[in-house]
Design a protein around this motif. Structure first.
Motif, PDB file in Angstrom:
ATOM      1  N   GLU A  47       1.926  -3.887  -6.297  1.00  0.00           N
ATOM      2  CA  GLU A  47       2.413  -3.720  -7.666  1.00  0.00           C
ATOM      3  C   GLU A  47       1.315  -3.161  -8.587  1.00  0.00           C
ATOM      4  O   GLU A  47       1.566  -2.291  -9.417  1.00  0.00           O
ATOM      5  CB  GLU A  47       2.923  -5.080  -8.178  1.00  0.00           C
ATOM      6  CG  GLU A  47       3.851  -4.989  -9.361  1.00  0.00           C
ATOM      7  CD  GLU A  47       4.938  -3.933  -9.235  1.00  0.00           C
ATOM      8  OE1 GLU A  47       5.042  -3.104 -10.150  1.00  0.00           O
ATOM      9  OE2 GLU A  47       5.670  -3.909  -8.213  1.00  0.00           O
ATOM     10  N   SER A  56      10.148  12.441   0.899  1.00  0.00           N
ATOM     11  CA  SER A  56      10.919  11.663   1.870  1.00  0.00           C
ATOM     12  C   SER A  56      11.231  12.525   3.085  1.00  0.00           C
ATOM     13  O   SER A  56      11.214  13.755   3.031  1.00  0.00           O
ATOM     14  CB  SER A  56      12.199  11.133   1.217  1.00  0.00           C
ATOM     15  OG  SER A  56      13.173  12.138   1.187  1.00  0.00           O
ATOM     16  N   ASN A  95      12.343   1.462   6.354  1.00  0.00           N
ATOM     17  CA  ASN A  95      13.393   0.719   5.632  1.00  0.00           C
ATOM     18  C   ASN A  95      12.817  -0.447   4.847  1.00  0.00           C
ATOM     19  O   ASN A  95      13.265  -0.739   3.738  1.00  0.00           O
ATOM     20  CB  ASN A  95      14.469   0.219   6.599  1.00  0.00           C
ATOM     21  CG  ASN A  95      15.376   1.356   7.040  1.00  0.00           C
ATOM     22  OD1 ASN A  95      15.447   2.385   6.383  1.00  0.00           O
ATOM     23  ND2 ASN A  95      16.064   1.182   8.157  1.00  0.00           N
ATOM     24  N   SER A  96      11.792  -1.087   5.409  1.00  0.00           N
ATOM     25  CA  SER A  96      11.214  -2.244   4.711  1.00  0.00           C
ATOM     26  C   SER A  96      10.442  -1.801   3.461  1.00  0.00           C
ATOM     27  O   SER A  96      10.159  -2.611   2.587  1.00  0.00           O
ATOM     28  CB  SER A  96      10.306  -3.039   5.645  1.00  0.00           C
ATOM     29  OG  SER A  96       9.110  -2.329   5.874  1.00  0.00           O
ATOM     30  N   ARG A  97      10.094  -0.523   3.385  1.00  0.00           N
ATOM     31  CA  ARG A  97       9.305  -0.018   2.252  1.00  0.00           C
ATOM     32  C   ARG A  97      10.111   0.792   1.248  1.00  0.00           C
ATOM     33  O   ARG A  97       9.601   1.076   0.148  1.00  0.00           O
ATOM     34  CB  ARG A  97       8.189   0.886   2.782  1.00  0.00           C
ATOM     35  CG  ARG A  97       7.145   0.139   3.572  1.00  0.00           C
ATOM     36  CD  ARG A  97       6.135   1.116   4.122  1.00  0.00           C
ATOM     37  NE  ARG A  97       4.940   0.437   4.611  1.00  0.00           N
ATOM     38  CZ  ARG A  97       3.828   1.057   4.943  1.00  0.00           C
ATOM     39  NH1 ARG A  97       3.760   2.363   4.848  1.00  0.00           N
ATOM     40  NH2 ARG A  97       2.788   0.373   5.374  1.00  0.00           N
ATOM     41  N   LEU A  98      11.313   1.196   1.655  1.00  0.00           N
ATOM     42  CA  LEU A  98      12.073   2.177   0.888  1.00  0.00           C
ATOM     43  C   LEU A  98      12.239   1.821  -0.588  1.00  0.00           C
ATOM     44  O   LEU A  98      12.045   2.652  -1.475  1.00  0.00           O
ATOM     45  CB  LEU A  98      13.446   2.362   1.550  1.00  0.00           C
ATOM     46  CG  LEU A  98      14.015   3.763   1.551  1.00  0.00           C
ATOM     47  CD1 LEU A  98      12.992   4.779   2.038  1.00  0.00           C
ATOM     48  CD2 LEU A  98      15.264   3.825   2.423  1.00  0.00           C
ATOM     49  N   GLU A  99      12.590   0.556  -0.831  1.00  0.00           N
ATOM     50  CA  GLU A  99      12.839   0.140  -2.203  1.00  0.00           C
ATOM     51  C   GLU A  99      11.589   0.311  -3.069  1.00  0.00           C
ATOM     52  O   GLU A  99      11.660   0.781  -4.203  1.00  0.00           O
ATOM     53  CB  GLU A  99      13.262  -1.329  -2.174  1.00  0.00           C
ATOM     54  CG  GLU A  99      14.157  -1.705  -3.315  1.00  0.00           C
ATOM     55  CD  GLU A  99      14.552  -3.167  -3.205  1.00  0.00           C
ATOM     56  OE1 GLU A  99      15.204  -3.524  -2.188  1.00  0.00           O
ATOM     57  OE2 GLU A  99      14.170  -3.938  -4.104  1.00  0.00           O
ATOM     58  N   LYS A 100      10.437  -0.058  -2.500  1.00  0.00           N
ATOM     59  CA  LYS A 100       9.185   0.066  -3.268  1.00  0.00           C
ATOM     60  C   LYS A 100       8.847   1.529  -3.510  1.00  0.00           C
ATOM     61  O   LYS A 100       8.416   1.910  -4.604  1.00  0.00           O
ATOM     62  CB  LYS A 100       8.046  -0.633  -2.546  1.00  0.00           C
ATOM     63  CG  LYS A 100       8.160  -2.128  -2.674  1.00  0.00           C
ATOM     64  CD  LYS A 100       6.882  -2.844  -2.340  1.00  0.00           C
ATOM     65  CE  LYS A 100       7.030  -4.291  -2.764  1.00  0.00           C
ATOM     66  NZ  LYS A 100       6.470  -5.239  -1.826  1.00  0.00           N
ATOM     67  N   TYR A 101       9.019   2.351  -2.503  1.00  0.00           N
ATOM     68  CA  TYR A 101       8.756   3.782  -2.677  1.00  0.00           C
ATOM     69  C   TYR A 101       9.643   4.343  -3.789  1.00  0.00           C
ATOM     70  O   TYR A 101       9.181   5.040  -4.682  1.00  0.00           O
ATOM     71  CB  TYR A 101       9.078   4.560  -1.388  1.00  0.00           C
ATOM     72  CG  TYR A 101       8.074   4.428  -0.257  1.00  0.00           C
ATOM     73  CD1 TYR A 101       6.732   4.154  -0.498  1.00  0.00           C
ATOM     74  CD2 TYR A 101       8.469   4.624   1.065  1.00  0.00           C
ATOM     75  CE1 TYR A 101       5.823   4.056   0.541  1.00  0.00           C
ATOM     76  CE2 TYR A 101       7.565   4.533   2.116  1.00  0.00           C
ATOM     77  CZ  TYR A 101       6.244   4.253   1.852  1.00  0.00           C
ATOM     78  OH  TYR A 101       5.354   4.177   2.882  1.00  0.00           O
ATOM     79  N   GLN A 102      10.940   4.040  -3.695  1.00  0.00           N
ATOM     80  CA  GLN A 102      11.882   4.645  -4.647  1.00  0.00           C
ATOM     81  C   GLN A 102      11.654   4.156  -6.062  1.00  0.00           C
ATOM     82  O   GLN A 102      11.758   4.920  -7.017  1.00  0.00           O
ATOM     83  CB  GLN A 102      13.322   4.386  -4.194  1.00  0.00           C
ATOM     84  CG  GLN A 102      13.640   5.201  -2.949  1.00  0.00           C
ATOM     85  CD  GLN A 102      14.984   4.889  -2.327  1.00  0.00           C
ATOM     86  OE1 GLN A 102      15.618   3.897  -2.685  1.00  0.00           O
ATOM     87  NE2 GLN A 102      15.417   5.707  -1.388  1.00  0.00           N
ATOM     88  N   SER A 103      11.323   2.875  -6.204  1.00  0.00           N
ATOM     89  CA  SER A 103      11.171   2.394  -7.579  1.00  0.00           C
ATOM     90  C   SER A 103       9.855   2.852  -8.200  1.00  0.00           C
ATOM     91  O   SER A 103       9.722   2.874  -9.421  1.00  0.00           O
ATOM     92  CB  SER A 103      11.362   0.879  -7.671  1.00  0.00           C
ATOM     93  OG  SER A 103      10.320   0.248  -7.013  1.00  0.00           O
TER      94      SER A 103
END
Ligand code: S3P
Length: 169
Positions: free
Chosen positions: A85, A101, A134-142
Motif C-alpha cells: 500500500e 496487462s 489472479n491473486s494480484r489483479l485487484e491490487k494492480y487494477q486499483s
C-alpha cells in the motif's frame, strides 16, 4: 511533466516499453529491478535466497521513494511493487500509473526461458502464473490510472497508446 510508472506482472513488457518510451519520447528511464541489483551489488535471485523477500521489498520501497521523487522519468517497476500500500501511495502521488496487462499464456511465452525471477524459477507453468496473477489483479487494477492490454501489440504501438492516453487525461 510528471513521471510515468509502468506496473504489471512479470513479463508484461514493462522494461521493454520503458526503453521504447525513453528512446522515442526522450524521457529518462529507471528500471527499478536494475537499481536494486546495483544498490545491493547482488542478483535478484541471490537477494531473495540470501536475504529473503522481505528484505528485497524494503529496498524496493526505499528506491521507489528516491526515484519517484524525481520528475520527467519513466520508471519501470518490479512486478511486486504495487502489492504494498505504501508503494501505491508513492506511485499515485508522483505520476501517472500505467498498468500493462497480458494473458497468462502470453506471459508464459515471454518469461519461460528466464531464470532470474525467483517467484517463477521453480514453478514455470501457465497454471502458476495464472494463480499468482489472479491473486494480484485487484491490487494492480486499483493502483492504475490507465490499463493497456499488450497481447499481440508491438512495443512502438504500446508506447504510442500510452502517450495518447496520458495526453487525453
Ligand atoms: C517480482 C517481479 C520482478 C522482481 C522480483 C519480484 C514480483 O520484476 O522485482 O523478481 O514479485 O512480481 P519483473 O516484473 O521486472 O520481472
Amino acid at each position: 511533466m510528471a513521471n510515468i510508472f509502468l506496473i504489471g506482472f512479470m513479463g508484461t513488457g514493462k522494461s521493454a516499453i520503458a526503453s521504447t518510451l525513453g528512446s522515442s519520447y526522450a524521457m529518462e528511464v529507471v528500471e527499478l529491478d536494475e537499481a536494486i541489483v546495483e544498490h545491493e551489488k547482488m542478483s535478484i535471485n541471490d537477494i531473495f535466497k540470501e536475504k529473503g523477500e522481505a528484505y528485497f521489498r524494503d529496498v524496493e520501497t526505499k528506491l521507489l521513494r528516491e526515484y519517484g521523487s524525481l520528475s520527467n522519468m519513466v520508471i519501470s517497476c518490479g512486478g511486486g511493487t504495487p502489492l504494498r500500500e505504501e508503494n501505491v501511495k508513492v506511485l499515485r502521488e508522483n505520476g501517472t500509473v500505467v498498468l500493462l496487462s497480458a494473458t497468462p499464456e502470453t506471459i508464459f511465452e515471454r518469461v519461460r526461458y528466464s531464470h532470474n525471477r525467483p517467484l517463477l524459477n521453480d514453478n514455470m507453468t501457465v497454471e502458476h502464473i495464472t494463480e499468482l496473477l489472479n491473486s494480484r489483479l485487484e491490487k494492480y487494477q486499483s493502483a492504475a490510472d490507465i490499463i493497456i492490454e499488450t497481447d499481440g501489440k508491438s512495443k512502438d504501438a504500446i508506447a504510442e497508446e500510452i502517450i495518447h492516453r496520458i495526453a487525453k487525461m
